[in-house]
Design a protein around this motif. Structure first.
Motif, PDB file in Angstrom:
ATOM      1  N   ALA A  83       0.809  -1.219   0.000  1.00 51.51           N
ATOM      2  CA  ALA A  83       0.000   0.000   0.000  1.00 51.51           C
ATOM      3  C   ALA A  83       0.837   1.261   0.000  1.00 51.51           C
ATOM      4  CB  ALA A  83      -0.942  -0.010   1.212  1.00 51.51           C
ATOM      5  N   TRP A  84       2.063   1.226   0.592  1.00 48.90           N
ATOM      6  CA  TRP A  84       2.874   2.445   0.674  1.00 48.90           C
ATOM      7  C   TRP A  84       3.685   2.716  -0.585  1.00 48.90           C
ATOM      8  CZ3 TRP A  84       3.844  -2.027   3.423  1.00 48.90           C
ATOM      9  CH2 TRP A  84       4.988  -2.728   3.091  1.00 48.90           C
ATOM     10  N   MET A  85       3.633   1.818  -1.560  1.00 52.30           N
ATOM     11  CA  MET A  85       4.377   2.016  -2.804  1.00 52.30           C
ATOM     12  C   MET A  85       3.462   2.576  -3.888  1.00 52.30           C
ATOM     13  SD  MET A  85       6.767  -1.398  -2.985  1.00 52.30           S
ATOM     14  CE  MET A  85       7.391  -0.864  -4.596  1.00 52.30           C
ATOM     15  N   GLU A  86       4.086   3.130  -4.893  1.00 54.56           N
ATOM     16  CA  GLU A  86       3.323   3.655  -6.032  1.00 54.56           C
ATOM     17  C   GLU A  86       2.612   2.510  -6.735  1.00 54.56           C
ATOM     18  OE1 GLU A  86       4.035   6.216 -10.156  1.00 54.56           O
ATOM     19  OE2 GLU A  86       5.710   5.773  -8.799  1.00 54.56           O
ATOM     20  N   GLY A  87       1.351   2.681  -6.955  1.00 54.23           N
ATOM     21  CA  GLY A  87       0.537   1.647  -7.568  1.00 54.23           C
ATOM     22  C   GLY A  87      -0.085   0.691  -6.574  1.00 54.23           C
ATOM     23  N   GLY A  88       0.228   0.896  -5.292  1.00 53.75           N
ATOM     24  CA  GLY A  88      -0.321   0.031  -4.261  1.00 53.75           C
ATOM     25  C   GLY A  88      -1.761   0.367  -3.935  1.00 53.75           C
ATOM     26  N   THR A 132      -4.829   0.020  -0.638  1.00 54.37           N
ATOM     27  CA  THR A 132      -5.122  -0.318   0.752  1.00 54.37           C
ATOM     28  C   THR A 132      -5.881  -1.641   0.863  1.00 54.37           C
ATOM     29  OG1 THR A 132      -7.134   1.044   0.604  1.00 54.37           O
ATOM     30  CG2 THR A 132      -5.147   2.085   1.501  1.00 54.37           C
ATOM     31  N   LYS A 133      -6.398  -2.128  -0.243  1.00 54.51           N
ATOM     32  CA  LYS A 133      -7.063  -3.424  -0.229  1.00 54.51           C
ATOM     33  C   LYS A 133      -6.071  -4.534   0.032  1.00 54.51           C
ATOM     34  CE  LYS A 133     -10.049  -6.430  -3.006  1.00 54.51           C
ATOM     35  NZ  LYS A 133     -10.763  -6.610  -4.299  1.00 54.51           N
ATOM     36  N   TYR A 134      -4.829  -4.344  -0.463  1.00 50.76           N
ATOM     37  CA  TYR A 134      -3.754  -5.312  -0.242  1.00 50.76           C
ATOM     38  C   TYR A 134      -2.603  -4.580   0.455  1.00 50.76           C
ATOM     39  CZ  TYR A 134      -6.421  -7.746  -3.851  1.00 50.76           C
ATOM     40  OH  TYR A 134      -7.434  -8.323  -4.592  1.00 50.76           O
ATOM     41  N   LEU A 135      -2.618  -4.593   1.789  1.00 54.11           N
ATOM     42  CA  LEU A 135      -1.654  -3.791   2.539  1.00 54.11           C
ATOM     43  C   LEU A 135      -0.215  -4.222   2.282  1.00 54.11           C
ATOM     44  CD1 LEU A 135      -3.508  -3.458   5.972  1.00 54.11           C
ATOM     45  CD2 LEU A 135      -3.334  -1.775   4.117  1.00 54.11           C
ATOM     46  N   LEU A 136       0.005  -5.520   2.141  1.00 59.55           N
ATOM     47  CA  LEU A 136       1.353  -6.031   1.856  1.00 59.55           C
ATOM     48  C   LEU A 136       1.494  -6.484   0.418  1.00 59.55           C
ATOM     49  CD1 LEU A 136       2.174  -8.081   5.100  1.00 59.55           C
ATOM     50  CD2 LEU A 136       2.692  -5.691   4.562  1.00 59.55           C
ATOM     51  N   GLY A 137       0.568  -6.098  -0.427  1.00 56.91           N
ATOM     52  CA  GLY A 137       0.622  -6.466  -1.832  1.00 56.91           C
ATOM     53  C   GLY A 137      -0.078  -7.785  -2.107  1.00 56.91           C
ATOM     54  N   SER A 138      -0.045  -8.178  -3.362  1.00 59.49           N
ATOM     55  CA  SER A 138      -0.627  -9.455  -3.789  1.00 59.49           C
ATOM     56  C   SER A 138       0.419 -10.249  -4.557  1.00 59.49           C
ATOM     57  CB  SER A 138      -1.871  -9.223  -4.661  1.00 59.49           C
ATOM     58  OG  SER A 138      -1.524  -8.532  -5.851  1.00 59.49           O
ATOM     59  N   LEU A 191      -0.775 -10.409   2.875  1.00 64.23           N
ATOM     60  CA  LEU A 191      -1.000 -10.274   4.320  1.00 64.23           C
ATOM     61  C   LEU A 191      -1.843 -11.425   4.853  1.00 64.23           C
ATOM     62  CD1 LEU A 191      -0.875  -8.748   6.996  1.00 64.23           C
ATOM     63  CD2 LEU A 191      -2.824  -7.366   6.220  1.00 64.23           C
ATOM     64  N   SER A 192      -2.904 -11.770   4.158  1.00 63.68           N
ATOM     65  CA  SER A 192      -3.762 -12.871   4.602  1.00 63.68           C
ATOM     66  C   SER A 192      -2.997 -14.191   4.593  1.00 63.68           C
ATOM     67  CB  SER A 192      -4.996 -12.974   3.700  1.00 63.68           C
ATOM     68  OG  SER A 192      -5.756 -11.787   3.758  1.00 63.68           O
ATOM     69  N   ARG A 193      -2.160 -14.385   3.598  1.00 61.88           N
ATOM     70  CA  ARG A 193      -1.388 -15.629   3.526  1.00 61.88           C
ATOM     71  C   ARG A 193      -0.334 -15.688   4.628  1.00 61.88           C
ATOM     72  NH1 ARG A 193      -1.955 -18.846  -0.608  1.00 61.88           N
ATOM     73  NH2 ARG A 193       0.230 -19.516  -0.670  1.00 61.88           N
ATOM     74  N   VAL A 194       0.259 -14.554   4.957  1.00 61.84           N
ATOM     75  CA  VAL A 194       1.224 -14.527   6.063  1.00 61.84           C
ATOM     76  C   VAL A 194       0.527 -14.856   7.380  1.00 61.84           C
ATOM     77  CG1 VAL A 194       2.716 -13.020   7.432  1.00 61.84           C
ATOM     78  CG2 VAL A 194       2.845 -12.957   4.943  1.00 61.84           C
ATOM     79  N   ILE A 195      -0.672 -14.319   7.578  1.00 65.34           N
ATOM     80  CA  ILE A 195      -1.412 -14.586   8.823  1.00 65.34           C
ATOM     81  C   ILE A 195      -1.790 -16.054   8.918  1.00 65.34           C
ATOM     82  CG2 ILE A 195      -3.570 -14.116  10.028  1.00 65.34           C
ATOM     83  CD1 ILE A 195      -3.410 -11.243   8.973  1.00 65.34           C
ATOM     84  N   TRP A 248       9.104  -8.186  -5.328  1.00 69.53           N
ATOM     85  CA  TRP A 248       9.957  -8.640  -4.237  1.00 69.53           C
ATOM     86  C   TRP A 248       9.178  -8.942  -2.958  1.00 69.53           C
ATOM     87  CZ3 TRP A 248       9.369  -5.495  -0.080  1.00 69.53           C
ATOM     88  CH2 TRP A 248       8.929  -4.181  -0.317  1.00 69.53           C
ATOM     89  N   TRP A 249       8.008  -8.319  -2.803  1.00 68.11           N
ATOM     90  CA  TRP A 249       7.244  -8.473  -1.561  1.00 68.11           C
ATOM     91  C   TRP A 249       6.662  -9.872  -1.387  1.00 68.11           C
ATOM     92  CZ3 TRP A 249       6.267  -5.150  -5.575  1.00 68.11           C
ATOM     93  CH2 TRP A 249       5.227  -5.506  -6.449  1.00 68.11           C
ATOM     94  N   ILE A 250       6.522 -10.629  -2.457  1.00 65.84           N
ATOM     95  CA  ILE A 250       5.945 -11.971  -2.351  1.00 65.84           C
ATOM     96  C   ILE A 250       6.825 -12.866  -1.477  1.00 65.84           C
ATOM     97  CG2 ILE A 250       5.238 -14.013  -3.637  1.00 65.84           C
ATOM     98  CD1 ILE A 250       4.629 -12.236  -6.010  1.00 65.84           C
ATOM     99  N   SER A 251       8.133 -12.767  -1.658  1.00 62.65           N
ATOM    100  CA  SER A 251       9.063 -13.552  -0.846  1.00 62.65           C
ATOM    101  C   SER A 251       9.511 -12.828   0.409  1.00 62.65           C
ATOM    102  CB  SER A 251      10.302 -13.923  -1.681  1.00 62.65           C
ATOM    103  OG  SER A 251       9.993 -14.849  -2.691  1.00 62.65           O
ATOM    104  N   THR A 252       9.625 -11.515   0.325  1.00 61.28           N
ATOM    105  CA  THR A 252      10.197 -10.755   1.439  1.00 61.28           C
ATOM    106  C   THR A 252       9.302 -10.764   2.670  1.00 61.28           C
ATOM    107  OG1 THR A 252      11.343  -9.307  -0.121  1.00 61.28           O
ATOM    108  CG2 THR A 252      11.088  -8.510   2.124  1.00 61.28           C
ATOM    109  N   MET A 253       8.000 -10.595   2.489  1.00 59.28           N
ATOM    110  CA  MET A 253       7.100 -10.508   3.642  1.00 59.28           C
ATOM    111  C   MET A 253       7.072 -11.791   4.472  1.00 59.28           C
ATOM    112  SD  MET A 253       6.389  -7.451   3.518  1.00 59.28           S
ATOM    113  CE  MET A 253       6.324  -6.063   2.392  1.00 59.28           C
ATOM    114  N   PRO A 254       6.881 -12.970   3.883  1.00 58.64           N
ATOM    115  CA  PRO A 254       6.970 -14.190   4.711  1.00 58.64           C
ATOM    116  C   PRO A 254       8.379 -14.438   5.236  1.00 58.64           C
ATOM    117  CG  PRO A 254       6.709 -14.747   2.392  1.00 58.64           C
ATOM    118  CD  PRO A 254       6.465 -13.277   2.506  1.00 58.64           C
ATOM    119  N   GLY A 255       9.408 -14.021   4.472  1.00 61.41           N
ATOM    120  CA  GLY A 255      10.774 -14.155   4.973  1.00 61.41           C
ATOM    121  C   GLY A 255      11.004 -13.313   6.212  1.00 61.41           C
ATOM    122  N   LEU A 256      10.477 -12.092   6.219  1.00 67.43           N
ATOM    123  CA  LEU A 256      10.583 -11.237   7.403  1.00 67.43           C
ATOM    124  C   LEU A 256       9.811 -11.827   8.576  1.00 67.43           C
ATOM    125  CD1 LEU A 256      10.234  -7.665   5.834  1.00 67.43           C
ATOM    126  CD2 LEU A 256      12.310  -8.730   6.757  1.00 67.43           C
TER     127      LEU A 256
END
Length: 300
Positions: free
Chosen positions: A68-73, A75-81, A89-93, A264-272
């Motif tokens: 959501a904080w990047m250009e083109g993001g 708020t429906k997908y806070l961590l992207g899709s 975000l839902s998959r990480v949860i 990059w967020w697809i791998s980075t978010m669960p990695g974090l």
């Protein structure tokens, strides 16, 4: 009045000073790790109510949407899709739920087997100790990932198989550490008095020796949490973990490894998420060890 009675009345401590003292006492608490672990547990237990989207349902029109904080993001997908339009975000949860379930069941099975083996080996000694410790040495000499891959290829891929494999991986560490504690505790006077009083061996093990190793058991369990999460994530990354489409952190990292340049967020978010939980659990385990070990408490 103070002069007449010969006593000095202490002045009340100002409120800011009391708050500062309490904050100073909390300085040694691992507040950030505890906060991260609370989020992990809440996410695992309440994934159905916390996750904003269905983790297995995607929208092809919303593929690779940035956070959501990047250009083109959005708020429906806070961590992207991801590449299938599923909410990261839902998959990480929901991945936290899988990791939490694997940790609880694995440590329960591995802990029961390891503690039982350690108690028997340490208390009886002799050929029982020799057999159990040689089995532990053999297990520790076999690479866990290689053993897991072989067993999964032979038995199939399922949650139960993964848990059994991870339990096989962790029980030797419980057995070895508990055995060392039992070797020391069985020479204590209260154990000798229990024998003289006619207590049976199972009663001595359960009522007298087992309570003495509880601190070590708790510390071991907290430190093993990170190892179990890393092993489960590694197996999922290799495609041998929890079968899809169930979201697991390791498989999510694998899904995005070919898209790091564009999404990059697809791998980075669960990695974090993996890094944060494992690091927090290790820090909490170190703090708990310092608090439960009387020898370390004397150094404070």
């Amino acid at each position: 009045m103070a002069e007449a009675t010969g006593r000095l009345t202490a002045a009340p401590i100002p409120v800011p000073v009391r708050i500062a003292r309490r904050a100073w006492r909390l300085r040694r608490l691992p507040l950030i790790p505890i906060f991260v672990l609370i989020i992990f547990v809440i996410s695992g237990l309440g994934a159905n109510w916390i996750a904003p989207h269905n983790p297995e349902r995607g929208d092809i029109r919303a593929r690779n949407v940035p956070p959501a904080w990047m250009e083109g993001g959005s708020t429906k997908y806070l961590l992207g899709s991801d590449h299938l339009g599923r909410d990261v975000l839902s998959r990480v949860i929901f991945g936290a739920r899988i990791s939490l379930a694997v940790v609880v069941v694995t440590l329960a099975l591995g802990g029961i087997v390891g503690v039982s083996a350690g108690l028997v080996a340490g208390f009886y000694g002799g050929w029982r100790d020799e057999v159990i410790m040689r089995i532990v040495d053999i297990k520790l000499a076999i690479p866990t990932i290689l053993l897991a891959l072989v067993l999964i290829l032979a038995l199939g891929q399922s949650f139960l198989i993964i848990v059994v494999i991870l339990a096989i991986a962790v029980w030797p560490r419980f057995a070895r550490n508990i055995r060392g504690e039992v070797l020391q505790l069985k020479t204590m006077d209260y154990v000798a008095l229990a024998k003289v009083a006619g207590a049976s061996t199972p009663r001595i093990l359960i009522m007298h020796i087992l309570p003495g190793v509880v601190n070590t058991l708790i510390i071991l369990a907290t430190l093993e949490v990170g190892i179990v999460i890393l092993l489960e994530s590694t197996l999922s990354f290799l495609g041998a973990g929890v079968p899809p489409p169930t979201p697991a952190w390791g498989s999510m990292v694998a899904d995005g490894r070919d898209r790091l340049a564009v999404a990059w967020w697809i791998s980075t978010m669960p990695g974090l998420a993996i890094m944060a939980v494992v690091l927090s659990m290790n820090l909490f385990g170190d703090w708990l060890r310092d608090k439960l070990d009387p020898r370390l408490r004397q150094l404070e």
